[in-house]
Design an enzyme around this catalytic site. Structure first.
Site, mmCIF file in Angstrom:
data_model
loop_
_atom_site.group_PDB
_atom_site.id
_atom_site.type_symbol
_atom_site.label_atom_id
_atom_site.label_comp_id
_atom_site.label_asym_id
_atom_site.label_seq_id
_atom_site.Cartn_x
_atom_site.Cartn_y
_atom_site.Cartn_z
ATOM 1 N N ASP A 14 0.804 -1.213 0.000
ATOM 2 C CA ASP A 14 0.000 0.000 0.000
ATOM 3 C C ASP A 14 0.834 1.259 0.000
ATOM 4 O O ASP A 14 2.033 1.212 0.209
ATOM 5 C CB ASP A 14 -0.792 0.043 1.326
ATOM 6 C CG ASP A 14 -2.095 -0.687 1.197
ATOM 7 O OD1 ASP A 14 -2.656 -0.649 0.108
ATOM 8 O OD2 ASP A 14 -2.534 -1.285 2.206
ATOM 9 N N LYS A 56 -3.011 4.198 -3.709
ATOM 10 C CA LYS A 56 -3.518 5.297 -4.529
ATOM 11 C C LYS A 56 -2.423 5.811 -5.465
ATOM 12 O O LYS A 56 -1.282 5.963 -5.042
ATOM 13 C CB LYS A 56 -3.933 6.426 -3.589
ATOM 14 C CG LYS A 56 -5.236 7.068 -3.982
ATOM 15 C CD LYS A 56 -5.494 8.330 -3.192
ATOM 16 C CE LYS A 56 -6.983 8.538 -3.012
ATOM 17 N NZ LYS A 56 -7.385 8.788 -1.642
ATOM 18 N N MET A 64 -7.512 9.143 9.843
ATOM 19 C CA MET A 64 -8.171 9.648 8.622
ATOM 20 C C MET A 64 -9.127 10.794 8.906
ATOM 21 O O MET A 64 -10.168 10.909 8.251
ATOM 22 C CB MET A 64 -8.964 8.505 7.937
ATOM 23 C CG MET A 64 -8.116 7.314 7.605
ATOM 24 S SD MET A 64 -9.092 5.918 6.997
ATOM 25 C CE MET A 64 -9.685 5.177 8.503
HETATM 26 N N1 SAH Z 1 -3.619 0.317 9.446
HETATM 27 C C1 SAH Z 1 -3.087 1.641 9.641
HETATM 28 C C2 SAH Z 1 -4.131 2.719 9.454
HETATM 29 C C3 SAH Z 1 -4.651 2.824 8.055
HETATM 30 S S1 SAH Z 1 -5.845 4.075 7.863
HETATM 31 C C4 SAH Z 1 -2.422 1.708 11.015
HETATM 32 O O1 SAH Z 1 -2.600 0.806 11.822
HETATM 33 O O2 SAH Z 1 -1.697 2.674 11.269
HETATM 34 C C5 SAH Z 1 -4.860 5.392 7.234
HETATM 35 C C6 SAH Z 1 -4.679 6.447 8.283
HETATM 36 O O3 SAH Z 1 -3.691 6.048 9.203
HETATM 37 C C7 SAH Z 1 -4.181 7.776 7.775
HETATM 38 O O4 SAH Z 1 -5.225 8.545 7.223
HETATM 39 C C8 SAH Z 1 -3.642 8.386 9.027
HETATM 40 O O5 SAH Z 1 -4.688 8.859 9.827
HETATM 41 C C9 SAH Z 1 -3.057 7.192 9.709
HETATM 42 N N2 SAH Z 1 -1.611 7.049 9.480
HETATM 43 C C10 SAH Z 1 -0.974 6.016 8.905
HETATM 44 N N3 SAH Z 1 0.357 6.200 8.943
HETATM 45 C C11 SAH Z 1 0.556 7.379 9.577
HETATM 46 C C12 SAH Z 1 1.713 8.116 9.955
HETATM 47 N N4 SAH Z 1 2.947 7.689 9.675
HETATM 48 N N5 SAH Z 1 1.546 9.277 10.618
HETATM 49 C C13 SAH Z 1 0.310 9.735 10.913
HETATM 50 N N6 SAH Z 1 -0.800 9.084 10.565
HETATM 51 C C14 SAH Z 1 -0.691 7.915 9.920
#
Ligand code: SAH
Length: 512
Positions: free
Chosen positions: A32, A54, A169
């Protein structure tokens, strides 16, 4: 077998050992946007790498298609890793993928990852629970529009359900979310932090309260991906817990001009201090055109009294060539003495279990002479396997002292300008905080890559740091202003002056 693997939040160091093992075995990797690309280099070179995130200007791949892809790959008997940002089961749709695999009768395993909802706050100095401050935490999706009326997140119920709320998100709907939480009874003064790109060098944090956070985020121009933390734990950050953003080189972009094979040491040290290292190798290490002279000395190695190594490359090239002839370091005559210029060179020799007899206190060729002069050099044979083109001071002076000096080219450093456009663009945009030069040749090649006028112009608005006086003089000779010069002519010495230089000029913090 299909492994649903969490990649962690971004810092490659936060990937699990089990995830790494799966990645190393995988025949196909489906990944991803938020899975760090740096992890892919642990995969087998011939592993299939399939990006399903994306792409700009294109619709995202529908979840059903991703499920089908995993099923197809699984059916073909491959070991498949489905690599997902953070944890696969935290807003990652990993559950749906697992169910699709079960339906297809395929075996799967889940390897949890460090979720961004815990890691991004931690790197921003916010523990999601804290004795006496917060005894509960809720993970919430901010993706839904609270104004729409019909939605799954019950903001009224949620608002006071946990001391700490962690929203994924949610940046795009921050204003609506804050308003919903306030109208559900959460105090408008509740501290809020928004952490963008947590755990990587681009991390940025904006703090405020439920009342003003949306405005502050807009003002700061903060965009997704970001984690929103709501609750009193946010205030702990101010007590000095924000270790990541306090590291001395945090947020600095620093160009490393060493050859690719050697850049790692400098890049690694800079990164550990918080910088983002941009590698622009101006040098490429290659075999000499003609190994004849080196081969000749290898055949008569017994006749040498001294072996002098002036660089790590010289050591490596010499050992490699011995190997080429079916020899190893036992070929070095027992009575011969070994000298090394600089601690890195000495360390490399010692890695081969050879003792270094002489290492000058100063890391310049000249200093070696002073050390050696105690020994009479008259009639002694000295071998210096080194770069094809190098300064002649050392052999000349050794000859003056009566030695017979043989200087066979063991390697050749050629100018390289790989990545030139990228560096020029970054310099042009003012995105580079410092350019480092670790040898005169790196300066020469930088100037050659861009042309003199352009090189001076590109470096005018950034800092320039040099490893020592000779390199600095070369830079000044080209009209390049030098801002820092290492006191000790080594990579750690260079890192130290770069750190000192920026300590005097703290980076603008994300907080408003
Ligand atoms: N499975 C992922 C979340 C996926 S949803 C997890 O456990 O982290 C995608 C959202 O994750 C983004 O919109 C953001 O809100 C958050 N996200 C993922 N990586 C991030 C990062 N390095 N810093 C801040 N937010 C992050």
């Amino acid at each position: 077998m299909i492994y649903l693997v969490g990649s962690g939040p971004g810092d490659p160091g936060l990937f699990t050992l089990k995830g790494l093992r799966c990645l190393q075995e995988a025949d196909a990797i489906v990944y991803d946007r938020l899975a760090p690309e740096a992890l892919l280099r642990h995969a087998k070179p011939d592993a299939e790498r399939i990006y399903v995130g994306k792409k700009p200007g294109e619709p995202t791949m529908p979840q059903e298609e991703i499920n089908d892809l995993l099923v197809d790959l699984g059916r073909s008997g491959k070991i498949v890793v489905r690599l997902k940002g953070g944890d696969p089961y935290v807003f990652g749709r990993g559950g749906e993928e697992a169910l699709a695999l079960i339906e297809a009768g395929l075996p799967f395993e889940v390897v949890p990852g460090v979720t961004s909802g815990i890691a991004a706050p931690a790197y921003a100095g916010i523990p999601v629970t804290h004795r006496g401050v917060s005894t509960s935490v809720a993970f919430v999706t901010g993706h839904e529009d609270p104004a729409k009326g019909h939605h799954d997140v019950d903001w009224d119920k949620l608002a006071n359900s946990a001391d700490t709320l962690v929203l994924y998100m949610g940046v795009g709907r921050l204003a609506e979310i804050s308003a919903s939480l306030i109208s559900a009874g959460r105090s408008p003064g509740t501290p809020v932090a928004v952490v963008r790109w947590g755990t990587v060098s681009e991390q940025r944090t904006v703090t405020g309260t439920l009342e003003d956070i949306a405005e502050r985020v807009t003002e700061a121009g903060l965009k997704p991906p970001a984690i929103i933390v709501v609750g009193d734990v946010v205030a702990l950050r101010e007590g000095g817990l924000d270790w990541f953003e306090r590291r001395p080189l945090f947020g600095r972009r620093i160009v490393v001009t060493r050859a690719r094979a050697q850049a790692g040491e400098l890049s690694g040290k800079l990164e550990r201090l918080g910088a983002e290292a941009v590698e622009f190798p101006t040098i490429e290490i290659a075999s000499p055109e003609d190994f004849g002279p080196l081969d000749e000395t290898i055949h008569e190695l017994d006749s040498f009294d001294w072996l002098v190594f002036t660089s790590v490359n010289g050591v490596e090239a010499f050992v490699e060539r011995l190997g080429h002839h079916g020899l190893d370091l036992r070929a070095v005559p027992r009575g011969a003495k070994i000298a090394a210029i600089g601690p890195a060179t000495a360390e490399r020799i010692e890695r081969y279990s050879l003792r270094v007899d002489v290492m000058p206190a100063e890391y310049r060729a000249e200093a070696l002479l002073e050390e050696v002069s105690g020994d009479s050099l008259a009639g002694k044979r000295v071998l210096i396997p080194r770069a094809k083109v190098a300064r002649e001071v050392l052999p000349d002076r050794l000859r003056e002292a009566g030695a017979e000096v043989v200087v066979p080219p063991a390697y050749e450093s050629r100018p390289s300008s790989e990545g030139k456009e990228d560096v020029a663009r970054r310099l042009e945009r003012g995105d580079v905080d410092c350019v480092t030069f670790t040898a005169s040749s790196t300066v020469e090649n930088f100037v050659r890559a861009f042309g003199k006028g352009e090189a001076v112009r590109l470096l005018a608005d950034t800092r320039v740091a040099c490893i020592g006086p000779i390199t600095a003089d070369t830079a000044r000779g080209h009209g390049i202003r030098v801002d820092a010069e290492a006191r000790e002519y080594t990579i750690p010495g260079l890192v130290e002056v770069v750190t000192d230089m920026f300590a005097a000029d703290p980076v603008e913090r994300g907080d408003l």
